[in-house]
Design an enzyme around this catalytic site. Structure first.
Site, mmCIF file in Angstrom:
data_model
loop_
_atom_site.group_PDB
_atom_site.id
_atom_site.type_symbol
_atom_site.label_atom_id
_atom_site.label_comp_id
_atom_site.label_asym_id
_atom_site.label_seq_id
_atom_site.Cartn_x
_atom_site.Cartn_y
_atom_site.Cartn_z
ATOM 1 N N LYS A 138 0.857 -1.203 0.000
ATOM 2 C CA LYS A 138 0.000 0.000 0.000
ATOM 3 C C LYS A 138 0.874 1.227 0.000
ATOM 4 O O LYS A 138 1.813 1.317 0.786
ATOM 5 C CB LYS A 138 -0.881 0.000 1.266
ATOM 6 C CG LYS A 138 -1.803 1.201 1.358
ATOM 7 C CD LYS A 138 -3.064 0.998 0.559
ATOM 8 C CE LYS A 138 -3.832 2.282 0.314
ATOM 9 N NZ LYS A 138 -3.464 2.970 -0.950
ATOM 10 N N GLN A 166 7.301 4.010 3.768
ATOM 11 C CA GLN A 166 5.879 3.639 3.806
ATOM 12 C C GLN A 166 5.644 2.397 4.674
ATOM 13 O O GLN A 166 4.620 2.279 5.345
ATOM 14 C CB GLN A 166 5.383 3.377 2.373
ATOM 15 C CG GLN A 166 3.879 3.417 2.217
ATOM 16 C CD GLN A 166 3.323 4.825 2.101
ATOM 17 O OE1 GLN A 166 3.885 5.652 1.400
ATOM 18 N NE2 GLN A 166 2.232 5.096 2.784
ATOM 19 N N LYS A 205 5.388 1.817 -3.123
ATOM 20 C CA LYS A 205 5.303 3.159 -3.706
ATOM 21 C C LYS A 205 5.564 3.054 -5.191
ATOM 22 O O LYS A 205 6.242 2.118 -5.627
ATOM 23 C CB LYS A 205 6.380 4.054 -3.084
ATOM 24 C CG LYS A 205 6.094 5.514 -3.205
ATOM 25 C CD LYS A 205 5.184 5.969 -2.093
ATOM 26 C CE LYS A 205 4.809 7.417 -2.205
ATOM 27 N NZ LYS A 205 4.192 7.880 -0.950
ATOM 28 N N GLY A 215 -2.718 8.272 -4.318
ATOM 29 C CA GLY A 215 -2.062 9.476 -4.815
ATOM 30 C C GLY A 215 -0.809 9.830 -4.034
ATOM 31 O O GLY A 215 -0.504 9.257 -2.988
ATOM 32 N N ASP A 216 -0.079 10.774 -4.570
ATOM 33 C CA ASP A 216 1.065 11.407 -3.907
ATOM 34 C C ASP A 216 1.301 12.687 -4.728
ATOM 35 O O ASP A 216 0.362 13.151 -5.396
ATOM 36 C CB ASP A 216 2.284 10.455 -3.920
ATOM 37 C CG ASP A 216 3.389 10.884 -2.950
ATOM 38 O OD1 ASP A 216 3.257 10.605 -1.752
ATOM 39 O OD2 ASP A 216 4.378 11.502 -3.371
ATOM 40 N N THR A 255 -4.400 13.639 5.325
ATOM 41 C CA THR A 255 -2.990 13.828 5.704
ATOM 42 C C THR A 255 -2.842 15.133 6.483
ATOM 43 O O THR A 255 -2.182 15.178 7.529
ATOM 44 C CB THR A 255 -2.079 13.808 4.455
ATOM 45 O OG1 THR A 255 -2.440 12.685 3.646
ATOM 46 C CG2 THR A 255 -0.623 13.702 4.834
ATOM 47 N N SER A 273 -6.838 5.875 3.783
ATOM 48 C CA SER A 273 -6.865 4.950 2.644
ATOM 49 C C SER A 273 -7.217 3.544 3.131
ATOM 50 O O SER A 273 -7.984 2.822 2.473
ATOM 51 C CB SER A 273 -5.503 4.899 1.944
ATOM 52 O OG SER A 273 -5.367 5.959 1.039
HETATM 53 N N1 GLU Z 1 1.095 9.087 -0.641
HETATM 54 C C1 GLU Z 1 0.576 9.062 0.691
HETATM 55 C C2 GLU Z 1 1.689 8.730 1.660
HETATM 56 O O1 GLU Z 1 2.817 9.115 1.437
HETATM 57 C C3 GLU Z 1 -0.676 8.212 0.813
HETATM 58 C C4 GLU Z 1 -0.529 6.767 0.454
HETATM 59 C C5 GLU Z 1 -1.843 5.982 0.418
HETATM 60 O O2 GLU Z 1 -2.889 6.544 0.721
HETATM 61 O O3 GLU Z 1 -1.767 4.793 0.066
HETATM 62 O O4 GLU Z 1 1.509 8.126 2.678
#
Ligand code: GLU
Length: 453
Positions: free
Chosen positions: A90, A111, A126, A165-166, A209, A385
């Site tokens: 994830k 992550q 990622k 997303g990111d 976030t 998420s």
């Molecule tokens: N990109 C976000 C992070 O850095 C969210 C990742 C997600 O929701 O899977 O955690």
């Protein structure tokens, strides 16, 4: 560093030459884990650290697409599946010109720990591409997303790997990628998070976030019997993380002074109030404009273009009580950290991933300010998420207030875990060690249970 951490770090640098960001992320974690490797000899025996620095799988692929001038463009796509010890991979997808394997691996590595801290069943991964969405038309973005998903679809699935997303990937891109996945697979599943509310998304996901960052900051301030009310705050970035950080700060009576994008930053000495924030939300999310346009409407504010020759960022030299870096990695260097400290900053909490260099982090810790590292402080996004995945499995939509209260609880839990682990193995209130250790132990124990995989 003790020998085992040293040994692993030198293996990592040898095996992954030129991957500076990945080295940095691993170095920081190994440093924190010095405190635990002695207490758990089984971690060494089972080669947990050796395994954790090696991604389970890296997928790299070609993404061809045709631009509006009918010219063929080629980008590189990535998915780094780092760890599935706690659940399916994830993590987000980043579309930005700077994307390369080092950046993908550092993000995937971080992550794993972040997702572990949420307490949910989430592994870590990622992905992304060096595609630059800036200045592209909607149709160009759609063609790129469709081509990207035409390869990625075979590697992901709602029980395998769930991207989100990111930087450079928001609701529009998730929509285009979801559409293409559904079309290829003929399945409507929760394979991506950050979806639209009417087609499987969760309430509070865009805000999560930023809100989570502020809930965590409130928890940190509470340890010193303080609150955010009346605090002067610096924010970098102007994506969802930055904007919803500001929204929550305003709700709590704080004053927001700055936002930035890759061209420069704005400073509004009177504070960016709700009306001004609405203007920026429109500007960034609907008109997809640049932050410089703020001073065309609010003429008393200042705009500072980015000067790449500078050895510090003047945004972090503005006097403030709290700083929320919400833009990108390594945006606060040693000099920036010195500037913040010289102006009496009392809290720095990270919305972006690894926004502070190791020298900067060490300064914040040495000075004993409240310093919240990204793995803990920005975990609210991936946590919601995780809640989106639960809702998808149950084919339900939870109310805003239910998701918000779950998010608050998760952030409180992470804060408690960081304090507890730092107290047990390091120094109480060292949130860096606390986050790394608490995140690590959960993954390590799962890895031991699951054998040598
Ligand atoms: N990109 C976000 C992070 O850095 C969210 C990742 C997600 O929701 O899977 O955690």
């Amino acid at each position: 560093m003790q020998s085992i951490a040293n040994e692993i770090y030198s293996q990592v640098t040898q095996k992954n030459p030129g991957e500076a960001e990945f080295h940095q992320a691993v170095h920081e974690v190994l440093h924190s884990l010095e405190h635990v490797v002695d207490a758990y000899p089984e971690f060494r025996y089972h080669k947990i650290l050796d395994r954790m620095v090696e991604p389970e799988r890296i997928i790299t692929f070609r993404v061809p697409w045709v631009d509006d001038a009918e010219e063929l463009q080629i980008n590189r796509g990535f998915r780094v599946e780092m760890s599935s010890a706690l659940g399916p991979y994830k993590g987000g997808l980043r579309f930005h010109a700077s994307v390369n394997q080092s950046i993908m691996k550092f993000l995937a590595f971080e992550q794993v720990f972040k997702n572990s801290l949420t307490g949910l069943s989430l592994g870590g991964g990622k992905g992304g591409s060096d595609f630059n969405p800036k200045g592209k038309s909607d149709l160009e973005v759609m063609r790129f997303c469709q081509s990207f998903m035409t390869e990625l679809y075979r590697h992901i699935g709602e029980n395998t790997d769930i991207p989100a997303g990111d930087i450079g990937v928001g609701g529009r891109e998730i929509g285009f990628m979801f559409g293409q996945y559904k079309r290829i697979k003929n399945q409507f599943t929760g394979v991506l998070t950050g979806k639209g509310l009417e087609w499987g998304g969760s309430n509070i996901r865009p805000e999560a976030t930023g809100y989570g960052l502020i809930y965590f900051s409130q928890n940190m301030l509470e340890t010193r019997s303080d609150t955010l009310e009346g605090k002067n705050c610096l924010i970098s970035g102007s994506g969802n993380v930055a904007l919803y950080t500001a929204e929550k700060l305003l709700e709590l009576g704080a004053k927001v002074l700055t936002f930035s994008d890759s061209n420069g930053f704005i400073h509004d000495p009177y504070g960016i109030d709700r009306e001004k924030l609405d203007f920026i939300m429109q500007l960034k999310n609907i008109r997809r404009g640049r932050i410089a346009e703020y001073i065309e409407k609010y003429k008393h504010a200042h705009y500072y273009p980015v000067e790449f020759s500078r050895d510090y960022n003047p945004l972090w030299a503005i006097p403030a009580d709290c700083a929320f870096p919400c833009a990108t990695q390594n945006e606060i260097n040693e000099k920036d950290a010195q500037n913040l400290l010289a102006n009496g900053v009392l809290l720095v909490a990270e919305g972006a991933n690894m926004p502070t260099t190791e020298e900067g982090v060490n300064l914040f810790i040495d000075k004993g300010i409240l310093y919240g590292p990204a793995k803990a402080t920005n975990a609210g996004g991936v946590a919601v998420s995780g809640l989106e995945m639960s809702q998808n499995s149950a084919r339900l939509l939870w109310t805003r207030s239910k998701v918000d209260s779950e998010l608050k609880n998760i952030m409180k839990r992470i804060h408690g875990l960081c304090l507890e682990s730092s107290e047990r193995y390091s120094t109480k209130g060292n949130y860096v060690d606390g986050a790394n250790i608490a995140g690590f132990v959960r993954v390590a124990e799962a890895m031991i249970d699951q054998g040598y995989v």
